[in-house]
Design an enzyme around this catalytic site. Structure first.
Site, short mmCIF file in Angstrom:
data_model
loop_
_atom_site.label_atom_id
_atom_site.label_comp_id
_atom_site.label_asym_id
_atom_site.label_seq_id
_atom_site.Cartn_x
_atom_site.Cartn_y
_atom_site.Cartn_z
N ARG A 225 30.98 43.54 48.88
CA ARG A 225 30.15 42.48 48.32
C ARG A 225 29.19 41.97 49.39
O ARG A 225 29.60 41.64 50.49
CB ARG A 225 31.00 41.33 47.78
N SER B 155 32.17 39.87 40.74
CA SER B 155 33.16 39.06 40.04
C SER B 155 32.64 37.68 39.70
O SER B 155 31.68 37.52 38.96
CB SER B 155 34.46 39.00 40.85
N HIS B 156 33.26 36.65 40.26
CA HIS B 156 32.95 35.27 39.94
C HIS B 156 31.85 34.68 40.81
O HIS B 156 31.56 33.49 40.72
CB HIS B 156 34.22 34.42 40.08
N LYS C 101 32.72 48.63 43.71
CA LYS C 101 34.05 49.07 44.12
C LYS C 101 34.42 50.35 43.38
O LYS C 101 33.86 50.67 42.32
CB LYS C 101 35.10 48.00 43.87
N ASP D 80 35.22 34.99 33.58
CA ASP D 80 34.28 34.99 34.70
C ASP D 80 33.23 36.08 34.58
O ASP D 80 33.06 36.69 33.52
CB ASP D 80 35.06 35.12 36.02
N ASP E 53 32.79 39.23 35.59
CA ASP E 53 33.12 40.59 35.16
C ASP E 53 34.28 40.65 34.19
O ASP E 53 34.76 41.74 33.86
CB ASP E 53 33.40 41.47 36.37
N ASP F 87 37.49 39.54 34.32
CA ASP F 87 38.88 39.76 34.70
C ASP F 87 39.65 38.46 34.99
O ASP F 87 40.85 38.50 35.22
CB ASP F 87 39.00 40.73 35.88
N ARG F 88 38.98 37.32 34.97
CA ARG F 88 39.66 36.05 35.21
C ARG F 88 39.65 35.20 33.96
O ARG F 88 38.87 35.43 33.03
CB ARG F 88 38.99 35.28 36.36
N THR G 141 47.31 38.94 48.34
CA THR G 141 46.23 38.72 47.40
C THR G 141 45.40 40.00 47.24
O THR G 141 45.11 40.67 48.22
CB THR G 141 45.33 37.57 47.88
N GLU H 47 47.76 36.12 39.61
CA GLU H 47 47.29 35.48 40.83
C GLU H 47 46.85 34.06 40.52
O GLU H 47 46.33 33.79 39.43
CB GLU H 47 46.11 36.25 41.42
N GLU H 48 47.00 33.19 41.49
CA GLU H 48 46.61 31.80 41.29
C GLU H 48 45.10 31.64 41.11
O GLU H 48 44.63 30.63 40.62
CB GLU H 48 47.07 30.94 42.47
N SER H 49 44.36 32.67 41.48
CA SER H 49 42.90 32.62 41.41
C SER H 49 42.41 32.98 40.00
O SER H 49 41.43 33.69 39.84
CB SER H 49 42.28 33.55 42.45
N LYS I 284 43.27 42.72 36.43
CA LYS I 284 43.51 41.47 35.71
C LYS I 284 42.55 41.43 34.52
O LYS I 284 41.52 42.11 34.52
CB LYS I 284 43.34 40.26 36.62
N ARG J 36 41.04 28.72 52.03
CA ARG J 36 41.83 28.31 50.88
C ARG J 36 43.16 27.73 51.38
O ARG J 36 43.85 28.34 52.21
CB ARG J 36 42.09 29.48 49.94
#
Length: 543
Positions: free
Chosen positions: A22, A113-114, A126, A277, A279, A281-282, A344, A363-365, A376, A496
């Site tokens: 990224r 992603s986000h 990726k 999000d 892409d 996946d969240r 992670t 995941e917590e994210s 995810k 974090r």
């Protein structure tokens, strides 16, 4: 059409992070930059010639241009066939679905992603392997190694392919199949969930609001939630994917999905709210004036999985990333199933899923998923929750409160300090690591340190080892603090800080999380010297 070999020189900064490479768009637009990385991928894959790859992305700025380059390079490198989403669109979980369904060699996914999008924002790329999941570290390290010695890349001299219509085209001996980006994924969701029960729920008094954040899941939500499940069109927000996500930050949390949060906390709030999000996946899950933490979401799905057709026979196990709360561990113990703690990065779940050790992961994210793909999956989580609400007849809040009463509540919060100066962030982590030996057994405020370490993970399937995955300070009462630097940003550093406290007493389970964790929040700042090293008085984002 002729295949060209273009001389080039290595770039020193092409090591993939937790989810690919990224950088800012302008970095990828440098002459040869994208091409070098793509060639490094192709050179690192044994047996690529004649194989089928999947290509697609989240629709962000530079997505279509990058896909055209990748198609011409794939043809020049002997790839036999490419499956590419119409208009270059393919959510990350949908790409995994397509790779697995058609037994493809792998896939290239274009997404940051986000992260924000646009000419001055972020881009990412990726490689996913044949199991549909992100490439493991041995492959990403091979790609990076190759990128440091590359002196040429191969590309076909040809015009652009029309990606706006489904169908097949020949490109220098390679077949390019432009596919509907939604069909295969929507079909898989129908196999897993009780669409009849969900349809009955959505066509009754139940109301929902789903925010696609002008990102990739808009077309998926329109097809699944509206056309297949009968939700009113007004239930959806921001469904048109835009190259800059309408200037927004497509991260489904309480800060960046503020419009949705305000709707769910209004006096006339709908019963259910969700967002995904950039892409796809969240996910973020909300009830009426109620927020479900991703850690609690994983635990609730684990505890109630047998109510859903795709998981009616029970779970083989559950896995969570190390910073994710231990709520799922308690459910796994009660159910008598395995529970794994990984670093992670979704790639660490791949071996466990492939070996049949686990069924659900989280995941917590804001990421949750299962063995149906190797990523995810945001909409999958939304459908899982809708299926549970349809079967139980409970509200989101009731479902979570009942869960806490049974298993206890893990008060949990993540504090993000975004775009901090890199040197200060790394100095903070180095100082914490140096203190670890002296912390064991000490009292910090009201807490006694039970363990203090830098998380090390040995994969139980292939025995690979990942070091330095985050500093953990755990206390004898089950509370803990975790500190790590994120690998998903493109500038500066993101610190974090994860805070967790277990509460078994039902009468004490309904406090605001920040209130319940106030002592740990102060202690974390004292122990790590957050203000001193970052210059920040408060986090950028609290979830």
């Amino acid at each position: 059409m002729s295949s060209l070999e273009i001389p080039t020189q290595p770039f020193p900064d092409q090591r993939p992070g937790t989810s690919g490479l990224r950088k800012k768009v302008r970095v990828f637009q440098q002459p040869h930059y994208l091409e070098n990385f793509v060639q490094s991928i192709f050179d690192s894959l044994d047996g690529l010639e004649g194989q089928t790859l999947v290509v697609g992305g989240d629709g962000r700025y530079y997505n279509r241009s990058a896909i055209q380059i990748i198609l011409r390079m794939a043809a020049a490198n002997g790839v036999g066939r490419i499956l590419v989403g119409r208009d270059g669109i393919l959510s990350t979980p949908a790409a995994s679905c397509v790779i697995r369904k058609y037994h493809c060699f792998g896939g290239i996914i274009l997404s940051a992603s986000h992260n924000p999008a646009g000419p001055d924002a972020d881009f990412g790329i990726k490689y996913n392997t044949a199991n549909g999941g992100p490439a493991p570290e041995r492959i990403t390290e091979a790609i990076f190694s190759r990128s440091r010695e590359l002196d040429r890349y191969r590309i076909l001299e040809a015009g652009d392919i029309d990606l706006s219509r489904t169908g097949s085209t020949e490109l220098g001996g390679m077949t390019v199949d432009v596919i509907d980006p939604v069909d295969d994924y929507a079909g898989l969701m129908e196999e897993l969930f009780d669409f009849d029960r969900i349809r009955t729920l959505l066509q009754g008094d139940f109301s929902l609001r789903f925010d696609a954040m002008h990102a990739v899941t808009g077309p998926y939500a329109e097809e699944i939630l509206v056309r297949r499940l009968g939700a009113p069109t007004r239930s959806l927000m921001h469904t048109v994917p835009l190259e800059d996500f309408a200037g927004g930050h497509p991260d489904p949390n309480l800060t960046y999905a503020r419009e949705l949060v305000d709707i769910l906390y209004a006096d006339d709030a709908p019963d259910f709210g969700a967002a995904s999000d950039g892409d796809g996946d969240r996910n973020m899950i909300l009830g009426r004036r109620f927020f479900v933490t991703p850690s609690d979401s994983l635990a609730v799905l684990t505890a109630n999985a047998t109510l859903v057709p795709g998981y009616a026979e029970g779970l083989k196990g559950v896995a969570r990333s190390m910073p994710t709360s231990q709520a799922a561990d308690r459910v796994a113990a009660a159910l008598g199933i395995k529970c794994y703690e990984t670093p992670t990065g979704w790639k660490f779940f791949g071996n466990l899923l492939d070996a049949g050790e686990v069924t659900l992961c989280g995941e917590e994210s804001f990421g949750t998923g299962s063995a149906h793909v190797r990523e995810k999956d945001g909409l999958w989580a939304v459908l899982f929750w809708l299926n549970l609400l349809a079967v139980t007849g409970k509200s989101v809040e009731q479902l979570v409160h009942d869960h806490w009463a049974t298993y206890g509540r893990n008060y949990y919060s993540r504090h993000d300090y975004e775009d901090v100066e890199s040197e200060g962030a790394h100095t903070l982590m180095q100082a914490l690591r140096q203190r670890l030996p002296e912390l064991q057994g000490r009292r910090l405020g009201e807490h006694e340190v039970a363990y203090a370490d830098d998380f090390r993970y040995e994969d139980p399937i292939d025995q690979s080892v990942s070091e330095a995955q985050g500093v953990r300070i755990g206390f004898s009462d089950g509370s803990r603090m975790v500190f790590r630097l994120s690998g998903t940003g493109t500038q500066g550093a993101t610190l974090r800080v994860y805070l967790e406290r277990y509460e078994a007493d039902p009468d004490q389970q309904h406090q605001d999380a920040q209130t319940a964790l106030a002592g740990l929040i102060r202690l974390a700042d004292e122990v790590a010297g957050i203000r001193t090293h970052t210059g920040r008085e408060a986090p950028s984002v609290i979830t």
